[in-house]
Design a protein around this motif. Structure first.
Motif, PDB file in Angstrom:
ATOM      1  N   ASP A 106     -10.219  18.992   6.881  1.00 48.78           N
ATOM      2  CA  ASP A 106      -9.243  18.314   7.728  1.00 48.78           C
ATOM      3  C   ASP A 106      -8.126  19.328   7.943  1.00 48.78           C
ATOM      4  O   ASP A 106      -7.562  19.851   6.978  1.00 48.78           O
ATOM      5  CB  ASP A 106      -8.711  17.060   7.038  1.00 48.78           C
ATOM      6  N   GLU A 107      -7.831  19.622   9.193  1.00 47.73           N
ATOM      7  CA  GLU A 107      -6.866  20.678   9.467  1.00 47.73           C
ATOM      8  C   GLU A 107      -5.926  20.327  10.600  1.00 47.73           C
ATOM      9  O   GLU A 107      -6.261  19.551  11.487  1.00 47.73           O
ATOM     10  CB  GLU A 107      -7.578  21.991   9.790  1.00 47.73           C
ATOM     11  N   LYS A 108      -4.750  20.920  10.533  1.00 49.58           N
ATOM     12  CA  LYS A 108      -3.811  20.954  11.654  1.00 49.58           C
ATOM     13  C   LYS A 108      -3.836  22.402  12.119  1.00 49.58           C
ATOM     14  O   LYS A 108      -3.517  23.307  11.343  1.00 49.58           O
ATOM     15  CB  LYS A 108      -2.419  20.532  11.206  1.00 49.58           C
ATOM     16  N   SER A 109      -4.281  22.597  13.347  1.00 44.51           N
ATOM     17  CA  SER A 109      -4.530  23.958  13.811  1.00 44.51           C
ATOM     18  C   SER A 109      -4.332  24.073  15.316  1.00 44.51           C
ATOM     19  O   SER A 109      -4.286  23.081  16.038  1.00 44.51           O
ATOM     20  CB  SER A 109      -5.961  24.368  13.454  1.00 44.51           C
ATOM     21  N   SER A 110      -4.216  25.336  15.739  1.00 47.17           N
ATOM     22  CA  SER A 110      -4.179  25.618  17.174  1.00 47.17           C
ATOM     23  C   SER A 110      -4.888  26.950  17.406  1.00 47.17           C
ATOM     24  O   SER A 110      -4.970  27.796  16.507  1.00 47.17           O
ATOM     25  CB  SER A 110      -2.744  25.682  17.698  1.00 47.17           C
ATOM     26  N   TYR A 111      -5.397  27.091  18.617  1.00 52.43           N
ATOM     27  CA  TYR A 111      -6.039  28.347  19.013  1.00 52.43           C
ATOM     28  C   TYR A 111      -5.546  28.673  20.416  1.00 52.43           C
ATOM     29  O   TYR A 111      -5.707  27.862  21.337  1.00 52.43           O
ATOM     30  CB  TYR A 111      -7.571  28.231  18.984  1.00 52.43           C
ATOM     31  N   ASP A 112      -4.962  29.836  20.543  1.00 49.22           N
ATOM     32  CA  ASP A 112      -4.444  30.298  21.829  1.00 49.22           C
ATOM     33  C   ASP A 112      -3.463  29.267  22.419  1.00 49.22           C
ATOM     34  O   ASP A 112      -3.473  29.000  23.618  1.00 49.22           O
ATOM     35  CB  ASP A 112      -5.600  30.577  22.788  1.00 49.22           C
ATOM     36  N   GLY A 113      -2.664  28.661  21.528  1.00 51.72           N
ATOM     37  CA  GLY A 113      -1.647  27.704  21.947  1.00 51.72           C
ATOM     38  C   GLY A 113      -2.135  26.284  22.168  1.00 51.72           C
ATOM     39  O   GLY A 113      -1.342  25.388  22.431  1.00 51.72           O
ATOM     40  N   LYS A 114      -3.425  26.048  22.057  1.00 51.19           N
ATOM     41  CA  LYS A 114      -3.978  24.707  22.278  1.00 51.19           C
ATOM     42  C   LYS A 114      -4.275  24.042  20.940  1.00 51.19           C
ATOM     43  O   LYS A 114      -4.852  24.667  20.043  1.00 51.19           O
ATOM     44  CB  LYS A 114      -5.260  24.789  23.109  1.00 51.19           C
ATOM     45  N   ASP A 115      -3.916  22.773  20.830  1.00 53.39           N
ATOM     46  CA  ASP A 115      -4.137  22.026  19.596  1.00 53.39           C
ATOM     47  C   ASP A 115      -5.636  21.885  19.325  1.00 53.39           C
ATOM     48  O   ASP A 115      -6.389  21.452  20.200  1.00 53.39           O
ATOM     49  CB  ASP A 115      -3.491  20.643  19.703  1.00 53.39           C
ATOM     50  N   THR A 116      -6.044  22.280  18.146  1.00 50.12           N
ATOM     51  CA  THR A 116      -7.457  22.167  17.741  1.00 50.12           C
ATOM     52  C   THR A 116      -7.580  21.348  16.452  1.00 50.12           C
ATOM     53  O   THR A 116      -8.608  21.388  15.784  1.00 50.12           O
ATOM     54  CB  THR A 116      -8.083  23.568  17.530  1.00 50.12           C
ATOM     55  N   SER A 117      -6.528  20.614  16.102  1.00 48.05           N
ATOM     56  CA  SER A 117      -6.507  19.835  14.861  1.00 48.05           C
ATOM     57  C   SER A 117      -7.630  18.820  14.830  1.00 48.05           C
ATOM     58  O   SER A 117      -8.084  18.334  15.867  1.00 48.05           O
ATOM     59  CB  SER A 117      -5.165  19.102  14.737  1.00 48.05           C
ATOM     60  N   GLY A 118      -8.081  18.507  13.624  1.00 46.08           N
ATOM     61  CA  GLY A 118      -9.110  17.492  13.463  1.00 46.08           C
ATOM     62  C   GLY A 118      -9.916  17.707  12.200  1.00 46.08           C
ATOM     63  O   GLY A 118      -9.522  18.457  11.304  1.00 46.08           O
ATOM     64  N   THR A 119     -11.045  17.047  12.163  1.00 45.45           N
ATOM     65  CA  THR A 119     -11.988  17.178  11.060  1.00 45.45           C
ATOM     66  C   THR A 119     -13.161  18.012  11.542  1.00 45.45           C
ATOM     67  O   THR A 119     -13.705  17.771  12.619  1.00 45.45           O
ATOM     68  CB  THR A 119     -12.480  15.791  10.593  1.00 45.45           C
ATOM     69  N   TYR A 120     -13.520  18.994  10.725  1.00 44.96           N
ATOM     70  CA  TYR A 120     -14.625  19.898  11.044  1.00 44.96           C
ATOM     71  C   TYR A 120     -15.669  19.839   9.934  1.00 44.96           C
ATOM     72  O   TYR A 120     -15.330  19.758   8.756  1.00 44.96           O
ATOM     73  CB  TYR A 120     -14.121  21.347  11.168  1.00 44.96           C
ATOM     74  N   GLY A 121     -16.925  19.888  10.324  1.00 43.19           N
ATOM     75  CA  GLY A 121     -18.011  20.062   9.370  1.00 43.19           C
ATOM     76  C   GLY A 121     -18.379  21.529   9.330  1.00 43.19           C
ATOM     77  O   GLY A 121     -18.274  22.224  10.351  1.00 43.19           O
ATOM     78  N   PHE A 122     -18.762  22.019   8.155  1.00 39.75           N
ATOM     79  CA  PHE A 122     -19.113  23.436   8.055  1.00 39.75           C
ATOM     80  C   PHE A 122     -20.236  23.657   7.051  1.00 39.75           C
ATOM     81  O   PHE A 122     -20.486  22.832   6.175  1.00 39.75           O
ATOM     82  CB  PHE A 122     -17.897  24.294   7.670  1.00 39.75           C
ATOM     83  N   LEU A 123     -20.885  24.793   7.211  1.00 43.87           N
ATOM     84  CA  LEU A 123     -21.908  25.261   6.293  1.00 43.87           C
ATOM     85  C   LEU A 123     -21.675  26.753   6.088  1.00 43.87           C
ATOM     86  O   LEU A 123     -21.695  27.529   7.040  1.00 43.87           O
ATOM     87  CB  LEU A 123     -23.312  25.035   6.863  1.00 43.87           C
TER      88      LEU A 123
END
Length: 145
Positions: A106-123
């Motif tokens: 669960d993250e609060k994030s941005s990429y290139d100024g755009k909000d990318t926050s949310g929940t991510y699944g990863f492996l």
């Protein structure tokens, strides 16, 4: 197959069986995931280098994998920015000197100024090199996207 061929091949079969997980491997891999999240928030590229292999890549929803150098450059420049990052529901499987960790963040994030926050699944796929676990590849994506 003749019995003599079977007896000669038996020791080779034993060599092909991977070593068992060392005590503490699961805890070490989970600790790496937590440390990785903290390093992302601090934009600590040197810390990230300690638990990612030079050939590490990230495969997300983009058109091509991102190399370690590209990912670290984005983080160092502020193009990718994380203000919080928490891992959860980690599942670890160790098979000899290879392991995977699957989970969510669960993250609060941005990429290139755009909000990318949310929940991510990863492996994450790891390899033990000289007694130390390093990530080789990560696949991830936003949950529900």
């Amino acid at each position: 197959m003749r019995l003599s061929h079977l007896l000669l091949a038996s020791p080779l079969v034993l060599l092909a069986v991977p070593a068992t997980a060392a005590p503490g491997d699961e805890a070490k891999l989970k600790a790496i995931e937590v440390a990785w999240g903290k390093a992302l928030v601090k934009a600590d590229t040197n810390a990230i280098k300690t638990f990612t292999a030079p050939e590490w890549t990230f495969q997300g929803s983009g058109p091509k994998p991102q190399t370690r150098a590209e990912a670290l450059a984005d983080l160092a420049s502020g193009k990718e920015k994380l203000t919080s990052y928490t891992v959860r529901d980690l599942r670890v499987k160790v098979i000899g000197d290879v392991a995977y960790v699957a989970g969510y963040d669960d993250e609060k994030s941005s990429y290139d100024g755009k909000d990318t926050s949310g929940t991510y699944g990863f492996l994450d796929v790891f390899q033990r090199r000289n007694g130390k676990w390093v990530a080789l590849v990560t696949q991830g994506g936003k949950v529900g996207s």
